[in-house]
Design an enzyme around this catalytic site. Structure first.
Site, mmCIF file in Angstrom:
data_model
loop_
_atom_site.group_PDB
_atom_site.id
_atom_site.type_symbol
_atom_site.label_atom_id
_atom_site.label_comp_id
_atom_site.label_asym_id
_atom_site.label_seq_id
_atom_site.Cartn_x
_atom_site.Cartn_y
_atom_site.Cartn_z
ATOM 1 C CD GLU A 169 -2.288 -5.825 4.950
ATOM 2 O OE1 GLU A 169 -2.270 -4.443 5.377
ATOM 3 O OE2 GLU A 169 -2.141 -6.123 3.993
ATOM 4 C CB CYS A 200 -0.993 0.075 0.945
ATOM 5 S SG CYS A 200 -2.386 1.143 0.807
ATOM 6 C CG HIS A 231 -4.349 -2.645 3.178
ATOM 7 N ND1 HIS A 231 -3.088 -2.582 3.905
ATOM 8 C CD2 HIS A 231 -4.639 -1.466 2.945
ATOM 9 C CE1 HIS A 231 -2.887 -1.309 4.062
ATOM 10 N NE2 HIS A 231 -3.456 -0.576 3.296
#
Length: 309
Positions: free
Chosen positions: A237, A142, A235
């Site tokens: 994660e 990001c 993202h």
């Protein structure tokens, strides 16, 4: 992980034409194995939450990974206890003489801040310069993607008018690329950013290969041909609730945010969201660890070959 087959098996060449990683018996017999050393530069304010998210993905690989957490912001944290930082994080001076198999640079909530106004911008540049000689492969996430593109390629900051927030569909461009090995032709991943990453910009000003992009033509996943650097603009994660937490935080702050796209069931923030990107996130990090780190890193890290210039 690679499959091990006899040297002369006809399938070897067939599979290699599809870029399937095949390890012949002769190569496998001389392969040495040790734990991978991965450094995580955690730039997020809620460091413990971010640690949990990344470690969950890294733990899904059959490879043994030794994690070292790094911080470069010496200011007092408002979101993470000092005791936690002192116990589990190192400073750059502690590791600058070491080599690592992998480096992950997380995102940061700095999308509307000019690079030179970032308190630790000089330290970011120092770490990226250091990584050229001390890290086999680096993964930027990001905001770190935007920072790295500026530092490594001189690309000016690209900022969206409105924040991109939600779960978006992406499609792969190279079905046999190692980093997208096993991906569905289209897949979902969350975004939460002001940074803009037009695919045309990446193609025009870098030699990076775009591996996946959004339906709107934004680059999502791209990497160098030598596998030394990889970039993911979203993202993968994130937990199921992360976008919701960010949305309600902005509502309470009076920012009037848009409801994250394709996230809450029936687009209603009162409904509990579900993660629709977990398999993608796990596979992405497994592929990075295997193909970009494990398969090219030297057994003895003292023999690192700096090639990133």
């Amino acid at each position: 992980m690679p499959i091990r087959v006899p040297d002369e098996l006809p399938a070897v060449n067939f599979l290699r034409e599809e870029n399937v990683f095949v390890m012949t018996t002769s190569r496998a017999s001389g392969q040495e194995i040790r734990p991978l050393k991965v450094l995580i530069l955690n730039l997020m304010p809620k460091k413990i939450e971010t640690e949990n998210q990344f470690l969950r993905l890294l733990s899904n690989s059959p490879l043994q990974v030794d994690i070292q957490l790094l911080r470069i912001d010496s200011r007092e944290s408002r979101n993470t206890p000092a005791e936690h930082l002192n116990n589990f994080y190192c400073n750059f001076e502690d590791i600058q003489e070491q080599n690592f198999d992998g480096l992950i640079v997380t995102g940061a909530p700095l999308g509307l801040v000019e690079f030179n106004d970032v308190a630790y911008w000089p330290q970011i540049k120092q770490v990226l310069e250091w990584s050229k000689d001390h890290v086999t492969s680096t993964l930027f996430v990001c905001w770190a993607v935007q920072a790295a593109l500026n530092i490594l390629y001189g690309i000016p900051k690209q900022t969206r008018t409105d924040k991109l927030s939600g779960v978006y569909e992406h499609h792969i461009l190279h079905p046999h690329a190692l980093l997208t090995r096993g991906f569905d032709d289209s897949f979902l991943a969350p975004h939460s950013r002001y940074a803009d990453f037009p695919a045309a910009l990446i193609r025009d000003y870098t030699d990076l290969e775009i591996l996946a992009e959004t339906e709107e033509g934004d680059a999502y996943l791209f990497a160098s041909k030598d596998k030394r650097i990889a970039f993911v603009t979203g993202h993968p994660e994130y937990d199921a609730q992360t976008l919701a937490q960010e949305f309600f935080r902005d509502v309470e702050a009076g920012l009037d945010p848009d409801v994250p796209y394709n996230y809450f069931p029936h687009n209603d923030p009162q409904n509990t969201p579900r993660a629709s990107w977990r398999s993608h996130g796990n596979l992405l990090f497994t592929n990075w660890l295997n193909y970009y780190v494990y398969q090219i890193t030297p057994y003895d890290l003292r023999h690192m070959n700096p090639t990133l210039d």
